[in-house]
Design an enzyme around this catalytic site. Structure first.
Site, PDB file in Angstrom:
ATOM      1  N   ASP A   1      -7.414  -1.707   3.957  1.00  0.00           N
ATOM      2  CA  ASP A   1      -6.474  -2.745   3.520  1.00  0.00           C
ATOM      3  C   ASP A   1      -6.834  -4.121   4.075  1.00  0.00           C
ATOM      4  O   ASP A   1      -6.252  -5.126   3.659  1.00  0.00           O
ATOM      5  CB  ASP A   1      -5.044  -2.402   3.964  1.00  0.00           C
ATOM      6  CG  ASP A   1      -4.492  -1.170   3.260  1.00  0.00           C
ATOM      7  OD1 ASP A   1      -4.858  -0.966   2.092  1.00  0.00           O
ATOM      8  OD2 ASP A   1      -3.715  -0.423   3.874  1.00  0.00           O
TER       9      ASP A   1
ATOM     10  N   ASP B   1      -1.660  -0.674   6.023  1.00  0.00           N
ATOM     11  CA  ASP B   1      -1.915  -0.202   7.384  1.00  0.00           C
ATOM     12  C   ASP B   1      -3.331   0.313   7.611  1.00  0.00           C
ATOM     13  O   ASP B   1      -3.728   0.528   8.753  1.00  0.00           O
ATOM     14  CB  ASP B   1      -0.934   0.914   7.750  1.00  0.00           C
ATOM     15  CG  ASP B   1      -1.307   2.239   7.091  1.00  0.00           C
ATOM     16  OD1 ASP B   1      -1.669   2.216   5.899  1.00  0.00           O
ATOM     17  OD2 ASP B   1      -1.238   3.284   7.759  1.00  0.00           O
TER      18      ASP B   1
ATOM     19  N   ASP C   1       0.868  -1.159   0.000  1.00  0.00           N
ATOM     20  CA  ASP C   1       0.000   0.000   0.000  1.00  0.00           C
ATOM     21  C   ASP C   1       0.919   1.227   0.000  1.00  0.00           C
ATOM     22  O   ASP C   1       2.098   1.120   0.345  1.00  0.00           O
ATOM     23  CB  ASP C   1      -0.879  -0.025   1.255  1.00  0.00           C
ATOM     24  CG  ASP C   1      -1.707   1.243   1.396  1.00  0.00           C
ATOM     25  OD1 ASP C   1      -2.367   1.629   0.428  1.00  0.00           O
ATOM     26  OD2 ASP C   1      -1.653   1.848   2.481  1.00  0.00           O
TER      27      ASP C   1
END
Length: 611
Positions: free
Chosen positions: A510, A506, A312
């Site tokens: 996600d 995080d 990410d």
């Protein structure tokens, strides 16, 4: 039995054994039997328990059968030596497991004993489980922070070693997060509790570590299944070795029974069933000391086969600390109008972008006049404020709401603003790449990861700029949470056979991707609860380079486990043949069994004690 008792048992048995070796007559026999009883009672106890549970073909049963046979043949020194060295091996096993548990015990120490709750009458010391969200607790110098919260007054330095493995203290002041398990080093802090005891960081970490041992690695499962079939097979072979030559060829019974007993002794699989799980347990403990929580041996082993790592962007590779870098109002709006409208729209959002807009506005947004607030992950927010319908979000939101707008081509994260379906302008938000991200990419390349990809809900230009600076192999932008899952599935199909895919993230959005990946890796320091729960590996320092460190620990662990398997099976294979041919006696069997077990355990301890 604790280690002190085991040492005393070994010393007492060894003294009786030595006395027997240097004595004669009936006293010699009695001393041998006394030494055998002192050293072997624990083995008989475990063998008897196994019989009651229907698991008689365990290592204790094999020890008892072999040594009783040796005693019946008059080989008293050999029988006592087997028990002595088996007990020494058992001591080393207990010592190694204790060291491994001790390496995790520091995490257990983060469990708080009490909390100082501020009351009208002063301070009341209570059980942390009774503290409610919103209560204010007082943390004095030298005390553990018992629950997660926000510092309301006071400044101090926190020792975060138990959570992150990092020795450098972290400074905190008003409005900073204070995580349970940290030790307050200097000033008095007043902390407003934001999570109950069961949901606090310390409790979550303890639960993760305690459950880690229940998820076995494929190598551990192989050893368990192997021992289940191996032990009955060798017992059967030993029986055939004792019976067939005398029955079929008229050979002497005593000699072949002796060979069968040696065969039985050598065959005991304790070196494997002890040392291999111990290596994985040690690897998990070593990782935890370095701020990496691995939820099971299966995930530790999976890290050995990483082929693709997907990151990410925000909060993972970048700091996640956003700043307004530019205001670009549309015709009929001023910069102040644009920023005020955006701040109203983001009044209820906890997203870092929303926080950066409110910070830039700086006047404080009263949320009382804001209603009908809706936040859509990956798009933005919708709200009603002062009789106006306001939107703040991505280009995808503008298109979904049929708002004509002008795309901003400048690099950075773009937030498009609309008021009553009229385009008000755009805001550029900047985010900094973590200094640690470059080390993470380099470390994973060195570890053999073939493909590194970034997924982002951000605009193409902002995501591309980060990916190019870190030299990632591919980047996909403007993704909604379900689209990230689709990309993961697409990347998995392109992976090499046997390769594993890890996703590092995080945010709460996600969680679906973390759960879908072969290995989900969450930023644990300030990551969302949902991400941490869905992940298989948690990086407590929020440093992506810790993943490369976890891979190194995983490879070292597997290397030690494989060394133990090859060494144990190789030595046992040689001595099984020698025993069957009559070329190895009880003393050689002692080395092939207990000696190999001790050496394998000591090899596993390298993982545990290495920093």
């Amino acid at each position: 039995m604790n280690n002190r008792d085991t040492i005393l048992q070994i010393l007492a048995g060894a003294l009786l054994f030595a006395a027997a070796l240097f004595s004669g007559g009936t006293g010699r026999l009695l001393l041998f039997l006394a030494a055998y009883a002192v050293l072997g009672w624990k083995v008989y106890y475990h063998a008897f328990r196994g019989l009651l549970k229907g698991r008689f073909l365990n290592e204790s049963f094999l020890m008892c059968a072999a040594t009783v046979g040796a005693l019946s043949l008059g080989e008293y020194p050999e029988a006592v030596a087997v028990m002595l060295f088996y007990l020494v091996g058992d001591f080393f096993e207990d010592l190694a497991v204790h060291r491994s548990k001790k390496s995790i015990a520091g995490l257990m120490d983060i469990r708080p004993d009490y909390a100082n709750v501020a009351t009208n009458g002063g301070i009341s010391r209570v059980n942390p489980e009774s503290v409610k969200i919103g209560d204010v607790i007082v943390v004095k110098p030298g005390e553990k922070i018992p629950l997660d919260g926000i510092v309301r007054s006071g400044e101090s330095a926190l020792d975060t070693r138990a959570l992150t493995g990092e020795s450098a203290p972290r400074g905190v002041g008003p409005s900073d997060a204070a995580l349970s398990g940290c030790v307050n080093l200097s000033g008095v802090l007043r902390v407003e509790v934001t999570k109950t005891f069961g949901e606090s960081t310390a409790s979550r970490i303890i639960a993760l570590v305690e459950s880690a041992g229940s998820r076995k690695a494929p190598t551990e499962n192989f050893i368990t299944v192997f021992a289940r079939y191996y032990t009955p097979a060798v017992v059967g072979l030993a029986a055939l070795l004792a019976v067939l030559p005398p029955v079929l060829f008229g050979e002497e019974w005593a000699g072949w029974i002796h060979r069968a007993l040696v065969f039985l002794m050598v065959s005991c699989p304790c070196a494997l069933v002890i040392s291999v799980p111990l290596a994985f347990f040690g690897g998990i403990g070593r990782a935890s000391r370095n701020g990496i929580l691995i939820k099971g041996g299966n995930y530790l082993e999976a890290l050995n086969h990483l082929d693709i790592v997907v990151f990410d962007k925000t909060g993972t590779l970048t700091e996640g600390v956003f700043e307004v870098a530019g205001l670009y109002p549309a015709a009929g709006f001023t910069e102040e109008n644009l920023l005020e409208t955006a701040a109203l729209a983001e009044a209820f959002s906890d997203h870092p972008i929303a926080q950066s807009i409110r910070r830039a506005y700086g006047k404080g947004v009263g949320s009382g006049g804001v209603s009908d607030f809706r936040e859509t992950a990956g798009q933005g927010v919708r709200a009603a404020a002062g009789g106006r319908r306001v939107l703040a979000g991505s280009a995808a939101m503008m298109k979904a709401e049929n708002v004509p707008f002008t795309e901003n081509g400048l690099p950075g994260t773009k937030v498009y603003i609309a008021e009553n379906r009229r385009f008000a302008g755009s805001i550029i938000i900047s985010d900094q790449i973590k200094p640690d991200s470059r080390a993470a990419v380099a470390g994973l390349r060195e570890a053999g990861v073939r493909l590194m990809v970034m997924l982002s809900g951000d605009e193409e230009e902002a995501a591309r700029a980060v990916a190019d600076e870190l030299a990632l192999d591919a980047v996909f932008a403007r993704l909604l949470p379900h689209e990230k899952v689709e990309k993961i599935e697409l990347l998995e199909r392109s992976g090499k056979p046997g390769g594993k895919l890890a996703f590092v993230g995080d945010g709460i959005n996600d969680a679906p991707v973390l759960a879908r990946a072969d290995v989900g890796v969450a930023m644990g320091g300030f990551g969302s609860d949902a991400a941490i729960e869905a992940a298989d590996v948690v990086l407590m320092t929020d440093e992506p380079s810790k993943l490369a460190e976890a891979v190194k620990i995983a490879k070292a662990t597997r290397r030690v486990a494989l060394q133990n398997i090859v060494f144990a099976l190789g030595v046992k294979g040689v001595f099984l043949v020698l025993g069957a041919l009559g070329m190895a006696g009880m003393w050689e069997a002692v080395f092939a069994d207990t000696g190999v077990a001790v050496l394998a355990i000591l090899n596993s301890m390298r993982i545990i004690i290495k920093r």
